[in-house]
Design a protein around this motif. Structure first.
Motif, PDB file in Angstrom:
ATOM      1  N   MET A  41       0.818  -1.207   0.000  1.00 43.86           N
ATOM      2  CA  MET A  41       0.000   0.000   0.000  1.00 43.86           C
ATOM      3  C   MET A  41       0.858   1.266   0.000  1.00 43.86           C
ATOM      4  N   HIS A  74       4.011  -1.599  -9.878  1.00 45.87           N
ATOM      5  CA  HIS A  74       3.215  -0.613  -9.141  1.00 45.87           C
ATOM      6  C   HIS A  74       2.902   0.608 -10.009  1.00 45.87           C
ATOM      7  N   GLN A  77       0.143  -0.361 -12.395  1.00 47.16           N
ATOM      8  CA  GLN A  77      -1.153  -0.403 -11.716  1.00 47.16           C
ATOM      9  C   GLN A  77      -1.688   1.002 -11.444  1.00 47.16           C
ATOM     10  N   ILE A  82      -5.455   1.567 -10.551  1.00 50.42           N
ATOM     11  CA  ILE A  82      -5.657   0.489  -9.578  1.00 50.42           C
ATOM     12  C   ILE A  82      -4.869   0.823  -8.315  1.00 50.42           C
ATOM     13  N   LEU A  84      -4.591  -0.455  -4.176  1.00 49.00           N
ATOM     14  CA  LEU A  84      -4.966  -1.292  -3.043  1.00 49.00           C
ATOM     15  C   LEU A  84      -5.347  -0.377  -1.889  1.00 49.00           C
ATOM     16  N   GLN A  85      -6.585  -0.540  -1.380  1.00 46.60           N
ATOM     17  CA  GLN A  85      -7.062   0.348  -0.327  1.00 46.60           C
ATOM     18  C   GLN A  85      -7.102  -0.312   1.047  1.00 46.60           C
ATOM     19  N   THR A 110      -8.972  -8.516  -0.034  1.00 46.11           N
ATOM     20  CA  THR A 110      -8.452  -7.197  -0.379  1.00 46.11           C
ATOM     21  C   THR A 110      -9.518  -6.392  -1.102  1.00 46.11           C
ATOM     22  N   SER A 112      -9.592  -3.092  -3.694  1.00 48.17           N
ATOM     23  CA  SER A 112      -8.804  -2.176  -4.520  1.00 48.17           C
ATOM     24  C   SER A 112      -9.724  -1.203  -5.229  1.00 48.17           C
ATOM     25  N   LYS A 113      -9.302   0.042  -5.285  1.00 45.62           N
ATOM     26  CA  LYS A 113     -10.008   1.045  -6.064  1.00 45.62           C
ATOM     27  C   LYS A 113      -9.571   0.874  -7.507  1.00 45.62           C
ATOM     28  N   LYS A 118     -14.901  -0.506  -7.201  1.00 43.74           N
ATOM     29  CA  LYS A 118     -13.977  -1.222  -6.325  1.00 43.74           C
ATOM     30  C   LYS A 118     -14.022  -2.706  -6.664  1.00 43.74           C
TER      31      LYS A 118
END
Length: 174
Positions: A41, A74, A77, A82, A84-85, A110, A112-113, A118
């Motif tokens: 994150m 990353h 993404q 994308i 990860l929240q 998990t 993810s936005k 989501k």
């Protein structure tokens, strides 16, 4: 009856010790998993590399190449929107001791936005405890199955069955 008392005390002590040991193993694996998701994150590549099995780092061409690959993943993404929240570790943890390692299958959830909503995904990680469980590594299982897991975790003995993969669920923003 007096002859059974030492036996009962011994049995109780062994049971209590094994439960404490299992709880310690579970906690070490959970701590590593939490550190892994927190690092994902925060784009903390150094922590992610430290939680990666040394054989995988070597296969990637060393720490610098691994860092570069993680950064590209990353960045890709993020470019796709994308992010990860949140994550949650679920309760049904399963573990096995093999050779000099402990393998712990950890179910996760998990969120993810993504563009337009989501995605919630249920998956599994494997925490690999080495050095008497003083060192933990985390392996994602998304691309693993019973046929290729040995390429990633050399000491995997199939005493834990990898669960079927579940499709992620998309929920549109309102």
């Amino acid at each position: 009856m007096k002859t059974y008392i030492p036996f009962i005390i011994s049995l109780f002590s062994i049971t209590l010790f094994s439960q404490t040991t299992k709880a310690q193993v579970d906690q070490g694996a959970i701590d590593a998993t939490e550190a892994y998701f927190t690092a994902k994150m925060c784009d903390d590549y150094e922590t992610l590399i430290n939680l990666t099995l040394p054989d995988l780092i070597e296969q990637a061409g060393g720490r610098e190449r691994m860092r570069s690959a993680l950064s590209k993943i990353h960045d890709n993404q993020r470019a796709k929107g994308i992010l990860l929240q949140e994550f949650k570790i679920k309760e049904e943890i399963e573990q096995a001791k093999t050779k000099s390692e402990t393998h712990v299958l950890i179910p996760t959830l998990t969120v993810s936005k993504v563009p337009g909503g989501k995605v919630t995904a249920e998956s599994y990680l494997i925490a690999v405890g080495t050095e008497g469980n003083s060192k933990w590594y985390v392996v994602e299982t998304s691309s693993l199955n019973e046929y290729n897991i040995h390429k990633v975790i050399a000491n995997w003995d199939n005493s834990i069955v990898l669960p079927f993969k579940k499709s992620p669920v998309f929920k549109e923003d309102k």
